[in-house]
Write an enzyme that holds these catalytic residues in place. Structure first.
Site, mmCIF file in Angstrom:
data_model
loop_
_atom_site.group_PDB
_atom_site.id
_atom_site.type_symbol
_atom_site.label_atom_id
_atom_site.label_comp_id
_atom_site.label_asym_id
_atom_site.label_seq_id
_atom_site.Cartn_x
_atom_site.Cartn_y
_atom_site.Cartn_z
ATOM 1 N N LYS A 150 0.851 -1.193 0.000
ATOM 2 C CA LYS A 150 0.000 0.000 0.000
ATOM 3 C C LYS A 150 0.889 1.246 0.000
ATOM 4 O O LYS A 150 1.934 1.272 0.655
ATOM 5 C CB LYS A 150 -0.914 -0.019 1.237
ATOM 6 N N SER A 175 -9.992 -0.324 6.761
ATOM 7 C CA SER A 175 -9.364 -0.138 5.443
ATOM 8 C C SER A 175 -8.737 -1.382 4.836
ATOM 9 O O SER A 175 -8.422 -1.389 3.648
ATOM 10 C CB SER A 175 -8.317 0.967 5.511
ATOM 11 N N SER A 234 -9.699 1.871 2.594
ATOM 12 C CA SER A 234 -8.829 2.627 1.721
ATOM 13 C C SER A 234 -7.762 1.793 1.011
ATOM 14 O O SER A 234 -7.163 2.265 0.059
ATOM 15 C CB SER A 234 -8.132 3.724 2.530
#
Lengths: 433, 521
Positions: free
Chosen positions: A39, A138, A114
């Site tokens: 990420k 997330s 996210s």
């Protein structure tokens, strides 16, 4: 250590990656030669890291996050950096400064957020494993929306060193993969004590999933099947819980009254922390430079005004307000009290049950643009934020589909019993294969 | 938890409208600012002299190196970096808390103080707010009316920000450069109650604090910028403050920031008293405000007023755990502190109270004296070190570190054995110090005595010199014989000139008087 190179040229039709590493090096170890997506809010030495924000455009960290060092030490290859809601602020990955990521299962829908880029990269088969981060769901939300497995570890179990902070007291880095076994395998590498993170705990994870859940007591909070939860999604989750019962678990319905304040406590806390964490982005040290011909305060206000996205600016302003003199007691302090109530709910329930189960998200993946109203987007986090507020481990494992889109079963455990969470998810996964 | 009511400094009594009330109360008779009492409280920031920074492993020894060379992701505030508390810094802070007789809190918490400034790389300073490390101590100082206790409100830890650099001076530079070498240096903030009553007392407090911190080996006052002071000052009617305590409705206080030297504190406060008196004399209220001390001009200038002051939005630092160190304090052994050492100097070495105070008022000086006193007459050593040596060093802007104890040991022994007169011993010290100033190879006292021929002679040349002077100065001799006292002083001066200070003055005195008085008989 012998280093080899991998060829990594994914067909990224869903904008999962912000940066790809076409020929990543890898070494030997438990993850030898495995391409892993990271990420974009996790610092990677020499690889651009933007946290999905224009304000960090072109920022190349001079150091590796602790988890990245651990991956490299076990021979993994860094495949690239995945798209995300800017600084983790969103539930859809539409709030990225670099365009949305699409759900590989239906490109008219969001992948969740996210960590949407990481989930999409795994779901589309571009990588087998990825790292995400979970502040209020997330990891689990995109795992549920994309039909993969994602674990938010116990707070303190994985070092946050190098994770670009959004809400420090809530977030954890965690593994995402197609199966519980692979999720567990990645967790083995990233968990453990790191002296550089003061909230890190000496509690390594050396577990192999065990599908025997005979006698395990599973609590099912009524609130997880209450108003706002799509009945079709709720039904899928119940079916999954019944599968666990057939495998020997005991199902106990229970209540979590603290959930009534969970969302408010969560949003006040994360916005307050974010307003402070994100203050450093002033165009002086990294990212696009502030205009040096203008007075400093004008230049940095302009930089922040133009480079932060709308949702980030909203949360900074709300968080700044919540911490202001005269309002601290009304908002931040109250949020901490409510957070304590949520924690106490978990502690009380865990005296009677071993894990808690329910759906991960109230609905299936939203259509692109469906959650344009921020409040309705915030409401969709209701089932995931309690685990972050309490710091307990939680996993999302696929449990069937509604309208062709995956549904996630969420299993939450006691502090530092990530193993029980993994085992329960594994038992379900093995039962339905 | 009620943060709004938290005040780091409880000196602030009142708001400006209340101060107007005070003026009107006194309106019947004209205000007499001269009869007022000065109320001073201090906030002192000291750099703790640890080897590494407060939250990372960077070296603190940055002063002679280039900008931004002592930095890492943590002290640069790079995205993702996390602070890790330096145990040594906590230990140093605990030593201070214990030496200042404070109560260490069971649990203290680091908080973020949020504000924007380019030298603050994270845009917040990690400090302590509602739960400081320690509270409620005191330090005994030499007050204007004898010994007094200055109460310590709190002691807390925080990190130093970086530094802005302006090439060619702040007025001329077209841009600011920023150096983060200083970012993350551990600071301790010591807040006092408003217990000082004059700028002199404020300075004495600082000196006592400095020497105490040096005795604790946690502070190096020689390092540039290692001490910074904010002073709160107000003028109140005599005795009123002590009667009313914190709830008084007196005149407003003014906070003077940016004081970075011991002398500066006295200067800034003296200026501020004059300024406030003038305002009061004109019948205007004192506005609660923050002012800046301009060291080069010795004045304070207005900065932002209290009403516009920033809101720091303090909240607990989520990346650090609370400190639970109260039991650690008991394991900390404090070294001998200045007051104890002073008492010992009086008892063990027979120092006068004044000498003992001077000698123990600086750690290096006290250590120096003890080395000398161990190898020479202690009382005589005290006089030579505290009176002569210090004066001569100060005159030349030299520190005690520039002389070696062995030189003074030798010197005191020469004086004690009357091999050297007091007058010539002073010349020897001056010659040695001048040599040091000119960076010449160090000379021992006996080398100087030999080079300048300063050795004392007992009888040798004295009788001859006396005989010569009596022969050469018949008029003065006649004056002496006719009872003019001044004539004797003139004659002894002439004799000393001839013996070039090598003879003991008392002995010469007696010999000359014998010679003169013997003549007439």
């Amino acid at each position: 250590m012998a280093h080899s190179r991998l060829s990594f040229t994914p067909d990224d039709r869903v904008n999962a990656f912000l940066t790809t590493c076409p020929e990543p090096e890898y070494g030997t170890g438990r993850l030898e030669g495995l391409a892993i997506a990271i990420k974009d809010n996790i610092s990677t030495k020499g690889i651009r890291t933007t946290a999905g924000s224009r304000i960090l455009e072109g920022y190349v960290p001079p150091y590796d996050a602790h988890v990245v060092s651990l991956l490299l030490a076990e021979g993994a290859a860094i495949a690239g950096k995945t798209n995300m809601d800017e600084f983790g602020m969103g539930t859809t990955t539409e709030n990225s400064g670099y365009g949305p990521t699409l759900n590989p299962l239906d490109t008219g829908r969001v992948p969740g957020g996210s960590s949407g880029g990481s989930a999409a990269a795994v779901a589309a088969g571009m990588v087998r494993m990825a790292l995400g981060s979970d502040t209020g769901g997330s990891i689990r939300c995109p795992a549920a929306f994309c039909g993969i497995v994602g674990l938010k570890p116990t707070y303190g179990r994985v070092s946050r060193y190098g994770l670009i902070a959004y809400a420090n007291s809530l977030e954890q880095i965690g593994p995402m993969a197609r199966t519980v076994g692979e999720t567990s395998r990645l967790m083995q590498v990233i968990a453990g004590y790191d002296p550089r993170d003061s909230t890190s705990i000496e509690q390594p994870y050396c577990h192999t999933p065990d599908k025997n859940i005979q006698g395990r007591r599973i609590g099912v909070p009524e609130e997880f099947f209450g108003a706002g939860v799509d009945p079709a999604v709720a039904a899928k989750a119940w079916e999954a819980i019944e599968v666990l019962e057939k495998k020997g678990a005991e199902i106990v319905t229970c209540r979590m009254p603290g959930m009534a304040y969970a969302l408010a406590a969560y949003y006040v806390t994360c916005m307050s922390e974010a307003s402070s964490n994100l203050a450093r982005f002033d165009g002086v040290r990294y990212g696009p430079a502030a205009d040096t011909k203008k007075p400093w305060h004008e230049a940095f206000q302009e930089r922040r005004g133009t480079s932060f996205g709308k949702e980030v600016r909203r949360r900074i302003m709300l968080g700044t307000f919540a911490l202001s003199s005269g309002y601290y007691g009304k908002y931040y302090a109250k949020a901490q009290a409510a957070r304590q109530q949520v924690k106490l709910d978990f502690i009380r329930l865990y005296k009677e049950v071993d894990v808690l189960a329910g759906p991960t998200m109230p609905t299936i993946a939203f259509r692109l643009g469906e959650k344009a109203d921020p409040l309705s987007m915030y409401l969709s986090d209701i089932l995931t934020v309690p685990a972050n507020l309490a710091g307990v481990p939680a996993i999302s494992v696929p449990c069937g589909t509604v309208d062709g889109m995956p549904v996630g079963l969420q299993i939450m455990g006691r502090h530092f019993e990530d193993e029980a969470v993994i085992d329960t998810a594994f038992a379900y996964e093995q039962a339905v294969v | 938890m009620n943060m709004e009511n938290m005040t780091a400094v409880p000196i602030a009594g009142s708001r400006s409208e209340q101060s107007a009330g005070y003026i009107s109360q006194a309106a019947g008779s004209p205000p007499h600012p001269e009869a007022d009492e000065t109320i001073i409280g201090l906030e002192v920031h000291c750099q703790l002299d640890t080897a590494t920074k407060l939250f990372c492993a960077c070296s603190t020894d940055y002063r002679s190196d280039g900008p931004n060379t002592h930095t890492c992701p943590v002290c640069l505030g790079l995205p993702g970096a996390l602070p890790k508390i330096n145990r040594k810094a906590v230990e140093f802070a605990l030593r201070v808390a214990k030496a200042l007789n404070c109560e260490v809190l069971l649990e203290s918490v680091f908080s973020r103080k949020n504000y924007f400034y380019p030298d603050l790389d994270k845009a917040f300073q990690i400090s302590q707010y509602d739960k400081p490390l320690a509270v409620g101590g005191y330090l005994v100082i030499e007050g204007d009316k004898g010994e007094k206790m200055v109460r310590i409100t709190r002691v807390h830890m925080e990190e130093d920000p970086g530094r802005l650099v302006h090439k060619g001076g702040v007025d001329r530079a077209r841009y600011s450069l920023v150096d983060y070498n200083r970012a993350g240096i551990p600071l301790i903030e010591i807040v006092t109650e408003p217990d000082m009553r004059s700028p002199k007392e404020a300075r004495r407090f600082l000196n006592k604090l400095r020497v105490t911190l040096e005795y604790l080996s946690v502070f190096d006052s020689d390092k540039e910028g290692s001490l910074r002071v904010d002073a709160n000052i107000s003028l109140q009617p005599e005795g009123w403050f002590d009667r009313e305590k914190k709830s008084y409705k007196g005149r407003n206080r003014v906070e003077v920031k940016n004081i970075s030297s011991y002398k500066g504190v006295e200067k800034a406060l003296t200026f501020e008293i004059t300024r406030q008196r003038n305002v009061i004399r004109k019948g205007h209220p004192i506005e609660q405000a923050t002012r800046h001390f301009v060291e080069t001009q010795g004045i304070t200038t207005a900065s932002r007023s209290k009403e516009e002051e920033q809101d720091y939005r303090y909240f607990p630092e989520p990346d650090l755990c609370p400190l639970r160190v109260s039991s650690w304090v008991e394991q900390i052994d404090l070294p001998e502190l200045p007051d104890a050492r002073r008492a010992r100097f009086i008892g063990q070495y027979g120092c006068s109270p004044n000498h003992a105070r001077t000698l123990t008022g600086d750690l290096k000086l006290a250590d120096f004296y003890e080395k000398v006193a161990g190898n020479a007459d202690p009382a005589l050593s005290a006089t030579w070190v505290a009176d002569t040596l210090i004066g001569e060093l100060n005159y030349r802007d030299l520190g005690i570190g520039s002389v070696t104890p062995s030189h003074i040991i030798e010197l005191v022994n020469l004086v004690k054995s009357k091999t050297l007169t007091d007058k010539n011993a002073i010349d020897v010290i001056r010659a040695i110090l001048d040599g040091i100033l000119q960076k010449q190879p160090a000379e021992t006292p006996s080398q100087v005595v030999k080079r300048l021929d300063l050795g004392a002679t007992d009888s040798g040349i004295a009788p001859a010199a006396i005989a010569d002077v009596i022969r050469e100065q018949p008029q003065a001799v006649a004056d002496y014989e006719s009872g003019k006292k001044e004539a004797f002083m003139f004659l002894i001066g002439q004799v000393m000139k001839k013996t070039r200070g090598k003879a003991d003055p008392a002995e010469l005195n007696a010999m000359l008087r014998d010679a003169l008085d013997g003549r007439g008989q």
